[in-house]
Enzyme design. Structure first.
Site, mmCIF file in Angstrom:
data_model
loop_
_atom_site.group_PDB
_atom_site.id
_atom_site.type_symbol
_atom_site.label_atom_id
_atom_site.label_comp_id
_atom_site.label_asym_id
_atom_site.label_seq_id
_atom_site.Cartn_x
_atom_site.Cartn_y
_atom_site.Cartn_z
ATOM 1 N N HIS A 166 -15.199 -12.619 -87.028
ATOM 2 C CA HIS A 166 -14.239 -11.530 -86.736
ATOM 3 C C HIS A 166 -14.202 -11.278 -85.211
ATOM 4 C CE1 HIS A 166 -12.502 -7.507 -86.908
ATOM 5 N NE2 HIS A 166 -12.576 -7.435 -88.231
ATOM 6 N N GLU A 267 -9.396 -13.898 -85.832
ATOM 7 C CA GLU A 267 -10.538 -14.174 -86.701
ATOM 8 C C GLU A 267 -10.323 -15.448 -87.516
ATOM 9 O OE1 GLU A 267 -10.954 -10.627 -89.113
ATOM 10 O OE2 GLU A 267 -10.027 -9.456 -87.526
HETATM 11 O O1 TA6 Z 1 -10.133 -7.972 -89.994
HETATM 12 C C1 TA6 Z 1 -9.250 -6.915 -89.849
HETATM 13 C C2 TA6 Z 1 -9.866 -5.692 -90.479
HETATM 14 O O2 TA6 Z 1 -10.133 -5.918 -91.840
HETATM 15 C C3 TA6 Z 1 -8.916 -4.527 -90.252
HETATM 16 O O3 TA6 Z 1 -8.241 -4.111 -91.406
HETATM 17 C C4 TA6 Z 1 -9.773 -3.486 -89.587
HETATM 18 O O4 TA6 Z 1 -10.116 -2.449 -90.378
HETATM 19 C C5 TA6 Z 1 -10.925 -4.299 -89.013
HETATM 20 O O5 TA6 Z 1 -11.101 -5.401 -89.848
HETATM 21 C C6 TA6 Z 1 -12.220 -3.606 -88.675
HETATM 22 O O6 TA6 Z 1 -12.999 -3.343 -89.794
HETATM 23 P P1 TA6 Z 1 -14.318 -2.485 -89.648
HETATM 24 O O7 TA6 Z 1 -14.922 -2.422 -91.022
HETATM 25 O O8 TA6 Z 1 -15.225 -3.225 -88.680
HETATM 26 O O9 TA6 Z 1 -13.905 -1.145 -89.114
#
Ligand code: TA6
Length: 293
Positions: A166, A267
């Site tokens: 990510h 990601e």
């Molecule tokens: O990968 C994108 C995502 O799933 C978004 O929807 C956003 O919420 C982000 O990840 C961050 O997630 P987190 O749980 O680290 O706040």
């Protein structure tokens, strides 16, 4: 480039080996040509990547909580075995909040690399009843970093998983950044909760954007004034592009109100087709970032 400097940024001259980062156990990599990276043992979470002769390429929120178990905001969280809130586990699964084991950190030839592993234990099995090993290998040299995630089924029944690296890339000003390479791709727009297709050849950010590009191209380019970063992936079929935009940035407690301006998540992900691993089988996926001159 403004990277919204986090106070935890490592001092420049660490050598390859164990170190501390923001008071947490970490490992620092430094290749012979001066490329550097820092990885927390919590989550095998890459928090810094500085190519040789260059500056920080990853965004790390100055308001992230570094307490050894809260998810870190920025860098490269490892997502496993569940992407986001698509299942019953905590968001993005159980790997990013657990302490991994440092197996190796060394310099070989032009590369500095580290290998970290996570195995199931009573706590993970209570949440997700499978025997697994995760192995993350991070390697830096010159202007490139490779992150390879291996998943091994050590149990005697098959399991399925989603996974992602990510990656939060730093931007000088995301409103002026362009992500190239996704023309004609189908995606799920998580903000609109709708399927869509990418009609123009660059993705730009003006507000919240949260997209899962299905079976995406293996090579993208992030372009800013004076900077190009090539983003490649192997085995990961999907690509997520996320920026929280001003409202969500202000709402997230571990991100400054203007944090969204300094970051773009690109990601490498496996979401649409979860991987099924039979006992003894292994799956490996990789994301590579390379700064172009
Ligand atoms: O990968 C994108 C995502 O799933 C978004 O929807 C956003 O919420 C982000 O990840 C961050 O997630 P987190 O749980 O680290 O706040």
């Amino acid at each position: 480039m403004t990277t919204h400097d986090a106070p935890q940024q490592p001092r420049a001259l660490h050598r390859t080996g164990p170190c501390e980062f923001g008071g947490l156990p970490a490992v620092h990599l430094r290749s012979p040509d001066g490329a550097q990276a820092t990885v927390l043992l919590q989550g095998a979470h890459l928090v810094s990547w500085i190519p040789a002769g260059d500056e920080e390429q990853l965004y790390l929120s100055p308001e992230t909580v570094l307490d050894g178990h809260t998810a870190v905001r920025g860098g490269v969280p490892v997502v496993f075995p569940q992407f986001s809130d698509t299942g019953p586990l905590e968001r993005h699964g159980l790997a990013r909040t657990r302490t991994w084991t440092l197996e190796q950190a060394t310099v070989r030839g032009e590369h500095a690399f580290a290998v970290l592993t996570l195995e199931d234990d009573a706590e993970t099995r209570a949440l997700w009843p499978h025997a697994f090993t995760l192995e993350l290998t991070i390697s830096v040299d010159r202007r490139r970093i490779e992150m390879e995630l291996a998943v091994i089924n050590r149990g005697d029944t098959p399991f399925e998983f989603q996974a992602a690296l990510h990656t939060y890339l730093a931007c000088a000003d995301v409103r002026r950044a362009q992500l190239e390479g996704l023309l004609d791709q189908n995606y799920h727009d998580k903000v609109l909760d709708q399927p869509r297709q990418q009609w123009i050849d660059v993705v730009t950010i003006a507000q919240e954007l949260d997209r899962i590009y299905w079976e995406s191209p293996r090579q993208l380019l992030l372009r800013e004034v004076g900077r190009k970063v090539e983003i490649r992936q192997t085995a990961f079929e999907d690509t997520v592009v996320w920026n929280p935009g001003p409202e969500r940035s202000a709402a997230l407690p571990d991100l400054p109100d203007d944090g969204w301006l300094g970051m773009l998540c690109v990601e490498a992900a496996q979401i649409g087709n979860p991987v099924r691993l039979a006992p003894g089988e292994e799956w490996t996926g990789m994301q590579t970032l390379e700064v172009q001159t």
